[in-house]
Design an enzyme around this catalytic site. Structure first.
Site: not given
Ligand code: SAH
Length: 216
Positions: A63-64
């Site tokens: 997940i960024s």
């Protein structure tokens, strides 16, 4: 993490990591204050959900970092009326942000398991304007085209040609372009038959694995 703690940490995340670094789009800031990011992470990582870092979500994917999500979303310049194609559903966090900011999201993921988990979670959040697709997003989604915006959370050596042909006039694509380990955040704006390309910062994303991306 309880709801009150989540609220406090989220407000702090938006102030310190996002607004302070120059993101001013009020709709983007409000979406990031609202979506409970911790629910998109595996249980053992939830206490780090609001930290200034990317985190693993399974299948070797990530997940960024919150700031990167905000920066890419702001770069899309959403007013609320758009149809958006997202490549790389992953945890579904970016999908949930987009769903609050546009009319309709089509999101594609190559891992069935990630797509199924994201769909289940977004259903509990009542996001009704999202269509989940499992497959190679480097081909776009011809059956759902045209799109006003395309956002990819997976890095590609160049802009996949099908994305440009599935983009409406005046559409915008935001994606990381470059090598396997380092890329530039890139915005492509279509103006009729022309495209304009701007790079806006170095980044490191997982590869887009598919026909118009990396081979594996
Ligand atoms: N936006 C996601 C980030 C996921 S990382 C989030 O908020 O959690 C990028 C995702 O792109 C990974 O889940 C990876 O499996 C997916 N991906 C890579 N290549 C793809 C392709 N060709 N088609 C669809 N998804 C792809």
């Amino acid at each position: 993490m309880d709801l009150v703690t989540g609220d406090v940490l989220r407000r702090r995340m938006v102030e310190e990591q996002i607004r302070r670094r120059g993101i001013r789009d009020a709709r983007v800031l409000s979406a990031m204050e609202t979506v409970p990011r911790h629910l998109f992470l595996p249980k053992e990582l939830r206490q780090r959900a609001y930290a200034d870092e990317p985190l693993p979500i399974g299948e070797g994917q990530t997940i960024s970092q919150p700031y990167i999500v905000a920066e890419m979303t702001a770069a899309l310049r959403l007013s609320g009326t758009e149809r958006v194609l997202e490549i790389g559903t992953g945890s579904g966090y970016q999908t949930a942000i987009l769903a609050r900011l546009c009319r309709e999201v089509v999101t594609i993921e190559r891992f069935e398991s990630l797509s199924a988990d994201a769909r289940a979670l977004l259903t509990t959040m009542d996001a009704r304007n999202v269509t989940f697709v499992v497959g190679d997003g480097s081909l776009g989604s011809p059956g759902h085209a045209p799109f006003d915006r395309i956002l990819s959370a997976a890095a590609s050596p160049s802009v996949p040609a099908p994305w440009i042909s599935q983009l409406s006039e005046c559409g915008i694509i935001v994606l990381p372009v470059g090598g396997r380990y380092e890329q530039e955040l890139t915005r492509v704006t279509r103006i009729g038959d022309r495209t304009e390309t701007e790079a806006f910062g170095a980044c490191r994303f997982v590869p887009l694995v598919g026909t118009h991306g990396f081979q594996r």
